[in-house]
Enzyme design. Sequence first.
Site, short mmCIF file in Angstrom:
data_model
loop_
_atom_site.label_atom_id
_atom_site.label_comp_id
_atom_site.label_asym_id
_atom_site.label_seq_id
_atom_site.Cartn_x
_atom_site.Cartn_y
_atom_site.Cartn_z
N VAL A 78 0.87 -1.18 0.00
CA VAL A 78 0.00 0.00 0.00
C VAL A 78 0.90 1.23 0.00
O VAL A 78 1.71 1.41 0.92
CB VAL A 78 -0.93 0.00 1.24
CG1 VAL A 78 -1.84 1.22 1.23
CG2 VAL A 78 -1.75 -1.28 1.31
N PHE A 86 -3.48 6.76 7.51
CA PHE A 86 -3.26 5.32 7.71
C PHE A 86 -4.50 4.61 8.26
O PHE A 86 -4.93 3.57 7.75
CB PHE A 86 -2.06 5.16 8.65
CG PHE A 86 -1.60 3.76 8.92
CD1 PHE A 86 -1.04 2.98 7.92
CD2 PHE A 86 -1.69 3.22 10.20
CE1 PHE A 86 -0.58 1.69 8.18
CE2 PHE A 86 -1.22 1.93 10.47
CZ PHE A 86 -0.68 1.17 9.46
N ALA A 105 3.14 -4.48 3.13
CA ALA A 105 3.98 -3.34 3.47
C ALA A 105 3.17 -2.10 3.16
O ALA A 105 2.37 -2.07 2.22
CB ALA A 105 5.26 -3.34 2.64
N CYS A 106 3.34 -1.08 4.00
CA CYS A 106 2.63 0.19 3.78
C CYS A 106 3.65 1.31 3.90
O CYS A 106 4.33 1.42 4.92
CB CYS A 106 1.53 0.35 4.81
SG CYS A 106 0.58 1.86 4.61
N VAL A 107 3.77 2.10 2.86
CA VAL A 107 4.78 3.16 2.87
C VAL A 107 4.18 4.48 2.42
O VAL A 107 3.31 4.52 1.55
CB VAL A 107 5.99 2.81 1.96
CG1 VAL A 107 6.78 1.66 2.53
CG2 VAL A 107 5.54 2.50 0.55
#
Length: 126
Positions: A78, A86, A105-107
């Site tokens: 994401v 978030f 993974a969220c960046v």
Amino acid sequence: MKHQVIHTDNAPKAIGPYSQAVKAGNMLFVSGQVPFVPETMEIVEGDVKAQTAQSLKNVQAILAEAGLDFSHVVKSTVFIKDMNEFAQINEVYAEFFGENKPARACVEVARLPKDVKVEIEVIAVI
Ligand SMILES: C=C(N)C(=O)O
């Protein structure tokens, strides 16, 4: 191993030199989906929750074209413009994935194509 390009008109056309998804063996790699409405190729109206839902609807349409759904997804990434969003993104994301919670993974990124707020890519196992 010969790979197969997956395409559906139920998801936005690629906005660059890539495929909506590529099937390789028993894996499906879905390109990052931005919150475009497929029929108009415009960003969906609304806030980050609306954008997250549209990105995931686009992922869903591509999975469906390959005969899959969110239960087949094992990994996602994401990309978000603003980490302050978030929680809102997670709320919508959880609704789509239900009981299946893929690795993720969220960046936060400096910028996304077309200045959207969110882009989501997934890998599924067939
Ligand atoms: C939107 C994209 N997935 C791209 O530009 O690669």
